[in-house]
Design a protein around this motif. Structure first.
Motif, PDB file in Angstrom:
ATOM      1  N   ARG A  70      -8.723  -0.887  -0.699  1.00  0.00           N
ATOM      2  CA  ARG A  70      -7.594  -1.477  -1.425  1.00  0.00           C
ATOM      3  C   ARG A  70      -7.544  -2.808  -0.827  1.00  0.00           C
ATOM      4  O   ARG A  70      -7.017  -3.730  -1.728  1.00  0.00           O
ATOM      5  N   LEU A 108      -9.803   4.358   2.185  1.00  0.00           N
ATOM      6  CA  LEU A 108      -9.073   4.002   0.844  1.00  0.00           C
ATOM      7  C   LEU A 108      -8.331   2.815   1.026  1.00  0.00           C
ATOM      8  O   LEU A 108      -8.216   1.730   0.475  1.00  0.00           O
ATOM      9  N   ALA A 109      -7.567   2.672   2.337  1.00  0.00           N
ATOM     10  CA  ALA A 109      -6.834   1.535   2.598  1.00  0.00           C
ATOM     11  C   ALA A 109      -7.579   0.231   2.680  1.00  0.00           C
ATOM     12  O   ALA A 109      -7.083  -0.942   2.191  1.00  0.00           O
ATOM     13  N   LYS A 110      -8.674   0.605   3.358  1.00  0.00           N
ATOM     14  CA  LYS A 110      -9.570  -0.762   3.491  1.00  0.00           C
ATOM     15  C   LYS A 110     -10.233  -1.334   2.298  1.00  0.00           C
ATOM     16  O   LYS A 110     -10.330  -2.216   2.073  1.00  0.00           O
ATOM     17  N   PHE A 129      -3.763   3.061   8.284  1.00  0.00           N
ATOM     18  CA  PHE A 129      -4.300   1.693   8.582  1.00  0.00           C
ATOM     19  C   PHE A 129      -3.796   1.183   9.890  1.00  0.00           C
ATOM     20  O   PHE A 129      -4.397   0.715  10.806  1.00  0.00           O
ATOM     21  N   MET A 154       0.828  -1.309  -0.029  1.00  0.00           N
ATOM     22  CA  MET A 154       0.189  -0.136   0.024  1.00  0.00           C
ATOM     23  C   MET A 154       0.938   1.173   0.127  1.00  0.00           C
ATOM     24  O   MET A 154       2.162   1.029   0.551  1.00  0.00           O
ATOM     25  N   GLN A 161      -8.014   8.358   4.152  1.00  0.00           N
ATOM     26  CA  GLN A 161      -6.854   7.548   3.927  1.00  0.00           C
ATOM     27  C   GLN A 161      -7.157   6.041   4.541  1.00  0.00           C
ATOM     28  O   GLN A 161      -7.099   4.846   3.871  1.00  0.00           O
ATOM     29  N   LEU A 162      -8.002   5.854   5.692  1.00  0.00           N
ATOM     30  CA  LEU A 162      -8.236   4.763   5.912  1.00  0.00           C
ATOM     31  C   LEU A 162      -9.390   3.957   5.411  1.00  0.00           C
ATOM     32  O   LEU A 162      -9.479   2.791   4.858  1.00  0.00           O
ATOM     33  N   TYR A 189      -1.781   5.258   3.292  1.00  0.00           N
ATOM     34  CA  TYR A 189      -2.839   4.426   3.545  1.00  0.00           C
ATOM     35  C   TYR A 189      -2.333   3.404   4.555  1.00  0.00           C
ATOM     36  O   TYR A 189      -2.856   2.924   5.714  1.00  0.00           O
ATOM     37  N   ARG A 190      -1.200   2.991   4.548  1.00  0.00           N
ATOM     38  CA  ARG A 190      -0.363   2.025   5.347  1.00  0.00           C
ATOM     39  C   ARG A 190      -0.371   2.320   6.752  1.00  0.00           C
ATOM     40  O   ARG A 190      -0.597   1.969   7.841  1.00  0.00           O
TER      41      ARG A 190
END
Length: 182
Positions: free
Chosen positions: A167, A163-165, A133, A125, A160-161, A129-130
């Motif tokens: 992804r 989008l991370a989830k 997360f 990621m 960001q969270l 994001y990383r």
């Protein structure tokens, strides 16, 4: 806005203060509600009902304890009321004379593989994001704290969270993992 200002504003029925309280505490409280409910929709219903009750009963908050803890108790009570309403607790039975060791299942290679896959996904990621997360999901930080630590806005942390989830979900589906039906 400080917590004290939010509480004072909520007691005056100030919508801006109520929004600030909701924005600050709803992610944590949704997670609390979700631990008690099986479906995301039920957790969201619990959350809305709990915040409505918190704003309606704000005058009962004595400020002798934690405001977040006070809201958490309301969320838990609302979740339990939902479970009672849906009769979910009637199926619970007390287990007596049961040895938990008889029901323990040792970790399987597939479980370890899943952990390794998740770590690889995190590593693939983008940094934002990383980082969000890890801080939010794994470390348990709130968006406000993440925003302060990273020098970003609370909304940036939240997006960001999300989008991370998203992804993570897409990548897990590509690997053949399916999300449980709720």
């Amino acid at each position: 806005m400080t917590e004290e200002e939010m509480i004072t504003g909520c007691k005056a029925r100030d919508r801006r203060a109520q929004r600030e309280v909701y924005d600050r505490y709803s992610p944590t409280m949704l997670a609390v509600a979700r631990r008690y409910t099986q479906r995301d929709a039920d957790a969201e219903d619990v959350l809305v009902s709990a915040f409505f009750k918190a704003f309606d009963k704000i005058d009962t908050f004595t400020e002798s304890g934690s405001f977040e803890g006070w809201i958490r108790r309301i969320v838990v009570n609302e979740a339990l009321m939902l479970l009672r309403k849906k009769h979910a607790l009637k199926q619970a039975a007390e287990l007596t004379e049961v040895n938990p060791a008889n029901y323990s299942i040792p970790a399987r290679a597939a479980d370890r593989l899943a952990e390794a896959d998740i770590l690889k996904l995190l590593d693939s990621m983008p940094v934002g994001y990383r980082t969000v997360f890890n801080l939010y999901v794994i470390e348990g930080y709130k968006h406000r704290e993440i925003a302060e630590q990273l020098g970003i806005s609370i909304n940036t942390s939240k997006s960001q969270l999300i989008l991370a989830k998203k992804r993570m979900r897409e990548q897990l589906e590509q690997l053949g993992y399916t999300a449980p039906n709720h």
